[in-house]
Structure formats: structure tokens, C-alpha cells
Design a protein around this motif. Sequence first.
Motif, PDB file in Angstrom:
ATOM      1  N   GLY A  59       3.153   5.813 -13.524  1.00 54.14           N
ATOM      2  CA  GLY A  59       3.392   7.207 -13.369  1.00 54.14           C
ATOM      3  C   GLY A  59       4.782   7.641 -13.915  1.00 54.14           C
ATOM      4  N   ILE A  60       5.679   6.964 -13.568  1.00 55.71           N
ATOM      5  CA  ILE A  60       7.060   7.659 -13.917  1.00 55.71           C
ATOM      6  C   ILE A  60       7.244   7.416 -15.572  1.00 55.71           C
ATOM      7  CG2 ILE A  60       9.526   7.063 -13.680  1.00 55.71           C
ATOM      8  CD1 ILE A  60       8.802   6.558 -10.729  1.00 55.71           C
ATOM      9  N   LYS A  61       6.708   6.209 -15.950  1.00 56.91           N
ATOM     10  CA  LYS A  61       6.919   6.101 -17.393  1.00 56.91           C
ATOM     11  C   LYS A  61       5.942   6.652 -18.319  1.00 56.91           C
ATOM     12  CE  LYS A  61       8.192   1.073 -16.513  1.00 56.91           C
ATOM     13  NZ  LYS A  61       8.067   0.671 -15.094  1.00 56.91           N
TER      14      LYS A  61
ATOM     15  N   ILE B 245      -8.279  10.534  -7.678  1.00 52.06           N
ATOM     16  CA  ILE B 245      -6.722  10.853  -7.586  1.00 52.06           C
ATOM     17  C   ILE B 245      -6.945  12.290  -7.335  1.00 52.06           C
ATOM     18  CG2 ILE B 245      -4.970  11.287  -9.013  1.00 52.06           C
ATOM     19  CD1 ILE B 245      -6.136   9.112 -11.166  1.00 52.06           C
ATOM     20  N   GLU B 246      -6.610  12.048  -5.855  1.00 50.96           N
ATOM     21  CA  GLU B 246      -6.601  13.523  -5.061  1.00 50.96           C
ATOM     22  C   GLU B 246      -5.887  14.724  -5.811  1.00 50.96           C
ATOM     23  OE1 GLU B 246      -5.902  12.876  -0.851  1.00 50.96           O
ATOM     24  OE2 GLU B 246      -7.182  11.309  -0.770  1.00 50.96           O
ATOM     25  N   GLN B 247      -4.942  14.366  -6.452  1.00 47.95           N
ATOM     26  CA  GLN B 247      -3.712  15.353  -6.898  1.00 47.95           C
ATOM     27  C   GLN B 247      -4.460  16.152  -8.117  1.00 47.95           C
ATOM     28  OE1 GLN B 247      -2.794  12.198  -6.374  1.00 47.95           O
ATOM     29  NE2 GLN B 247      -0.834  11.944  -6.163  1.00 47.95           N
ATOM     30  N   LEU B 248      -5.763  15.605  -8.841  1.00 49.09           N
ATOM     31  CA  LEU B 248      -6.159  16.010  -9.926  1.00 49.09           C
ATOM     32  C   LEU B 248      -7.653  16.629  -9.658  1.00 49.09           C
ATOM     33  CD1 LEU B 248      -5.410  13.159 -12.442  1.00 49.09           C
ATOM     34  CD2 LEU B 248      -3.985  15.268 -11.994  1.00 49.09           C
TER      35      LEU B 248
ATOM     36  N   PRO C 286      -0.095  12.012 -11.731  1.00 50.27           N
ATOM     37  CA  PRO C 286       0.937  11.877 -10.632  1.00 50.27           C
ATOM     38  C   PRO C 286       1.957  10.494 -10.982  1.00 50.27           C
ATOM     39  CG  PRO C 286      -1.120  11.326  -9.805  1.00 50.27           C
ATOM     40  CD  PRO C 286      -1.270  11.824 -11.096  1.00 50.27           C
ATOM     41  N   GLU C 287       3.192  10.707 -10.258  1.00 51.07           N
ATOM     42  CA  GLU C 287       4.074   9.686 -10.332  1.00 51.07           C
ATOM     43  C   GLU C 287       3.488   8.401  -9.645  1.00 51.07           C
ATOM     44  OE1 GLU C 287       8.009  10.374  -9.762  1.00 51.07           O
ATOM     45  OE2 GLU C 287       8.314  12.029 -11.276  1.00 51.07           O
TER      46      GLU C 287
END
Length: 135
Positions: free
Chosen positions: A38-40, A78-81, A104-105
Motif C-alpha cells: 500500500g505505501i509503495k 477491501i472495506e475502504q473501497l 489503502p495503505e
Amino acid sequence: TIMAGEIRDTNLKKTKALPAAGATNYSDSIDLIDTNPGIKMRNAEIEVVLPATASLADTKSVTLTLQDSADDSTFADIEQLAAISVTASGGAGGSAVTRKFKLPEDVARYIRLKQVITASGGDNTAVSTTTSVVY
């Protein structure tokens, strides 16, 4: 000139035919090649393309949900999406949709697309979605 968000890695692209009415299927997974991608992948997006579904019966829907997994075996939404949902009306089937998502990260290494057609939704198996990583 290539603008950001226009480069698609063909190794990170999956196509899957929609399931039969009243069924669910899943695309092959995309390996983001990192245990904490996620961060990358801050500058990348996941693009989901659903062509028009001319055979989708009125009031019936196609729902597409991105899922992730740490082990390429046990997947969860993926709950955030937000899921993509297209409902047919007026005898015209369902509209085409293209949507891009920022991951998400805390996204896990593997992602896939869950595809659901409601019961009595018509035969849409000739239509395929495409899920891609876009830079």
C-alpha cells in the motif's frame, strides 16, 4: 506525452468473464509483489472496467468488489473501497463503467475482483471485466 494514470502494466492486468445469473466468480489475483504494498503504491491506482451488459435483465444488477489477501488463498472485501453496482432498466441492460481506486495503505499483497450477478439476471457471460494496475 504520457500523463500520470495512463500507464498500465500488462503483467498486472486480469480479465474475467461475468458469471451466470445468480452466481459469483472471481478474477485471478494480481500479485502486488510486496507484503506491504500500500505505501509503495501511493502513485498507482486499480482500474476496474465493466463494458455495457446488454443482456442484463431489468431491475437486476452486476456488483463488483475488490478483495485482498495476504496468502493468495483467503480473500476479503477491501472495506475502504466501495463496490461497483450497475442495475439494468428500460430494457437497455446495464451501462458501461470504468472506475479507478486508490489502494489503502494496509492493502494486502494479492488483490482480485469479485463479480456477482443477481438471480434471473440474464446471460452476461460474453461480457468480461478488466482489472488493472495503473500508474
